[in-house]
Design a protein around this motif. Structure first.
Motif, mmCIF file in Angstrom:
data_model
loop_
_atom_site.group_PDB
_atom_site.id
_atom_site.type_symbol
_atom_site.label_atom_id
_atom_site.label_comp_id
_atom_site.label_asym_id
_atom_site.label_seq_id
_atom_site.Cartn_x
_atom_site.Cartn_y
_atom_site.Cartn_z
ATOM 1 N N LEU A 273 0.845 -1.190 0.000
ATOM 2 C CA LEU A 273 0.000 0.000 0.000
ATOM 3 C C LEU A 273 0.884 1.246 0.000
ATOM 4 C CD1 LEU A 273 -2.547 -1.213 2.695
ATOM 5 C CD2 LEU A 273 -3.000 -0.957 0.247
ATOM 6 N N PRO A 274 0.377 2.348 -0.532
ATOM 7 C CA PRO A 274 1.188 3.579 -0.560
ATOM 8 C C PRO A 274 1.658 3.975 0.839
ATOM 9 C CG PRO A 274 -0.786 3.833 -1.910
ATOM 10 C CD PRO A 274 -0.941 2.537 -1.164
ATOM 11 N N GLU A 275 2.920 4.331 0.941
ATOM 12 C CA GLU A 275 3.468 4.747 2.233
ATOM 13 C C GLU A 275 3.215 6.233 2.462
ATOM 14 O OE1 GLU A 275 7.520 3.690 2.712
ATOM 15 O OE2 GLU A 275 7.200 1.553 2.302
ATOM 16 N N HIS A 276 2.947 6.545 3.705
ATOM 17 C CA HIS A 276 2.707 7.936 4.089
ATOM 18 C C HIS A 276 3.477 8.193 5.379
ATOM 19 C CE1 HIS A 276 0.674 11.572 5.465
ATOM 20 N NE2 HIS A 276 0.139 11.679 4.266
ATOM 21 N N PRO A 277 4.167 9.317 5.471
ATOM 22 C CA PRO A 277 4.997 9.542 6.670
ATOM 23 C C PRO A 277 4.198 9.673 7.967
ATOM 24 C CG PRO A 277 4.889 11.525 5.308
ATOM 25 C CD PRO A 277 4.294 10.412 4.505
ATOM 26 N N TYR A 278 2.915 10.018 7.865
ATOM 27 C CA TYR A 278 2.154 10.261 9.078
ATOM 28 C C TYR A 278 0.911 9.388 9.215
ATOM 29 C CZ TYR A 278 5.046 14.445 8.809
ATOM 30 O OH TYR A 278 6.109 15.298 8.702
ATOM 31 N N ARG A 279 0.632 8.531 8.223
ATOM 32 C CA ARG A 279 -0.553 7.685 8.265
ATOM 33 C C ARG A 279 -0.140 6.228 8.155
ATOM 34 N NH1 ARG A 279 -4.787 9.958 10.227
ATOM 35 N NH2 ARG A 279 -6.173 8.590 9.045
ATOM 36 N N LEU A 280 -0.877 5.367 8.854
ATOM 37 C CA LEU A 280 -0.569 3.944 8.898
ATOM 38 C C LEU A 280 -1.796 3.139 8.441
ATOM 39 C CD1 LEU A 280 1.555 1.782 9.918
ATOM 40 C CD2 LEU A 280 0.231 1.783 12.053
ATOM 41 N N PRO A 281 -1.642 2.253 7.439
ATOM 42 C CA PRO A 281 -2.784 1.427 7.033
ATOM 43 C C PRO A 281 -2.990 0.252 7.986
ATOM 44 C CG PRO A 281 -0.891 0.917 5.660
ATOM 45 C CD PRO A 281 -0.470 2.042 6.574
ATOM 46 N N VAL A 282 -4.243 -0.043 8.278
ATOM 47 C CA VAL A 282 -4.597 -1.195 9.106
ATOM 48 C C VAL A 282 -5.584 -2.034 8.303
ATOM 49 C CG1 VAL A 282 -5.547 -1.992 11.297
ATOM 50 C CG2 VAL A 282 -4.291 0.177 11.193
ATOM 51 N N VAL A 283 -5.225 -3.292 8.058
ATOM 52 C CA VAL A 283 -5.991 -4.167 7.175
ATOM 53 C C VAL A 283 -6.725 -5.223 7.992
ATOM 54 C CG1 VAL A 283 -5.835 -5.852 5.284
ATOM 55 C CG2 VAL A 283 -4.366 -3.814 5.282
ATOM 56 N N ALA A 284 -7.971 -5.482 7.629
ATOM 57 C CA ALA A 284 -8.754 -6.550 8.268
ATOM 58 C C ALA A 284 -9.420 -7.379 7.185
ATOM 59 C CB ALA A 284 -9.813 -5.969 9.199
ATOM 60 N N PHE A 285 -9.468 -8.693 7.392
ATOM 61 C CA PHE A 285 -10.242 -9.537 6.500
ATOM 62 C C PHE A 285 -11.715 -9.136 6.608
ATOM 63 C CE2 PHE A 285 -6.817 -12.881 7.041
ATOM 64 C CZ PHE A 285 -6.375 -12.794 5.733
ATOM 65 N N SER A 286 -12.438 -9.267 5.504
ATOM 66 C CA SER A 286 -13.855 -8.912 5.505
ATOM 67 C C SER A 286 -14.712 -10.084 5.957
ATOM 68 C CB SER A 286 -14.282 -8.490 4.097
ATOM 69 O OG SER A 286 -15.685 -8.369 4.014
ATOM 70 N N GLY A 287 -15.780 -9.764 6.709
ATOM 71 C CA GLY A 287 -16.752 -10.792 7.048
ATOM 72 C C GLY A 287 -17.449 -11.349 5.816
ATOM 73 N N MET A 288 -17.350 -10.652 4.688
ATOM 74 C CA MET A 288 -17.969 -11.100 3.439
ATOM 75 C C MET A 288 -17.230 -12.259 2.787
ATOM 76 S SD MET A 288 -20.798 -9.542 2.759
ATOM 77 C CE MET A 288 -21.007 -9.626 0.987
ATOM 78 N N ASN A 289 -16.080 -12.655 3.320
ATOM 79 C CA ASN A 289 -15.388 -13.821 2.766
ATOM 80 C C ASN A 289 -16.232 -15.082 2.913
ATOM 81 O OD1 ASN A 289 -13.052 -12.594 1.752
ATOM 82 N ND2 ASN A 289 -12.096 -12.587 3.776
ATOM 83 N N MET A 290 -17.000 -15.180 3.985
ATOM 84 C CA MET A 290 -17.893 -16.334 4.134
ATOM 85 C C MET A 290 -18.945 -16.339 3.030
ATOM 86 S SD MET A 290 -18.500 -16.578 8.245
ATOM 87 C CE MET A 290 -17.184 -17.058 9.365
#
Length: 322
Positions: A273-290
């Motif tokens: 994901l694009p890097e940003h000096p002041y922002r951090l990405p947080v990824v979660a699996f979707s409940g829609m995978n079921m």
């Protein structure tokens, strides 16, 4: 457009769906297409809306084949700007995140959920598909709740509640961490390599739910993922201040102890994901995978993403129960 119709999104969606169709559509098919756009209505409710549109002169019946737009209805749908829907989906999800009260430190409070409608004769096959995702660890919360007494459930169907990952956003916000849900995406997971995103759709620039789009377009391989541990699943991305990384890690750790599932590394800053000096990405699996796994197996489900909030204890240990 009259003020009454302009204030009612459901009428507008029905007009747009009919405008996009090359053939008459009946209440059942319209109900399915409405669900894809985030509006879960029974066939009977759709009939009610169609009757009103008939009376206004925007639609007309074609024998027993269904409805089409009249000339007036076509003109009306063309005047309705798509930007009336832009921002609606993310606003609804943000509201659910705010209303979620789950406290990962105590394992109590409410979580946001998705609600799927399954034909009664398909329930066994659909729950097996859900169980496969749960066993492999690619849901957001690897439990689900079967219900049959909710007034939203159409006749001949059963409802299944799955945890919605905007619950994470609610947890972060209540810990004082400003979280901003940004993208839904297809994430490629491989046994011998890091997970990486193949596509991303921004929530703030779309008029339809991105997760529905990925599933309906056949752009997932969740069944292959749960059987071989290599495939393409659904996930979403929110951004938080980089300075909050330690507190986010603590939130993820506590949620994991309560049964929630995150990609490797807790879903924190480990992806392409694009890097940003002041922002951090947080990824979660979707409940829609079921849901996606069941659709890949050929089952027809209608799902409302972010359908409401439910006490955590009702869904946490409820797999396969009513």
């Amino acid at each position: 457009m009259s003020p009454e119709i302009r204030s009612e999104r459901k009428y507008l969606e029905i007009l747009r769906i009919l405008a996009e169709s090359h053939e008459p559509l009946g209440a059942k098919r319209l109900s399915e297409k409405m669900a894809e756009r985030g509006f879960v209505l029974s066939d009977r409710a759709v009939q009610y809306y169609l009757q009103y549109l008939d009376e206004t002169g925007f639609t007309k019946k074609v024998g027993n084949r269904g409805r089409i737009l009249t000339e007036a209805g076509t003109a009306e749908s063309e005047r309705a700007l798509v930007d009336e829907r832009i921002g609606f989906i993310i606003s609804r999800l943000e509201q659910l995140a705010f209303q979620s009260t789950f406290d990962p430190a105590t394992g109590t409070g409410s979580v946001a959920y998705n609600l799927s409608f399954v034909r009664e004769e398909d329930l066994g096959g659909v729950t097996r598909a859900f169980d496969e995702v749960a066993a492999a660890g690619y849901g957001f919360l690897n439990t689900y709740l079967i219900i049959d007494s909710d007034p939203r459930i159409p006749k001949g169907h059963t409802g299944i509640m799955t945890a919605c990952s905007v619950t994470l956003d609610g947890v972060l916000q209540k810990m004082g961490i400003p979280a901003r849900l940004e993208y839904a995406g297809r994430i490629a997971v491989a046994v011998d390599g890091p997970a990486r995103f193949l596509d991303l759709i921004g929530y703030r620039g779309t008029s339809v739910d991105p997760l529905h789009l990925f599933i309906s377009a056949g752009l997932t391989s969740i069944n292959r993922l749960v059987t071989t541990r290599s495939g393409v699943a659904l996930a979403n991305v929110r951004e938080v201040p980089a300075a909050a990384e330690d507190r986010v890690k603590e939130a993820v750790r506590l949620m994991t102890e309560s049964g929630f599932v995150f990609p490797a590394g807790g879903g924190i800053g480990e992806f392409n994901l694009p890097e940003h000096p002041y922002r951090l990405p947080v990824v979660a699996f979707s409940g829609m995978n079921m849901v996606g796994n069941a659709v890949e197996k050929g089952y027809a489900l209608r799902t409302e993403i972010g359908a409401g909030n439910i006490p955590f204890e009702k869904i946490a240990d409820a797999t396969g129960s009513r």
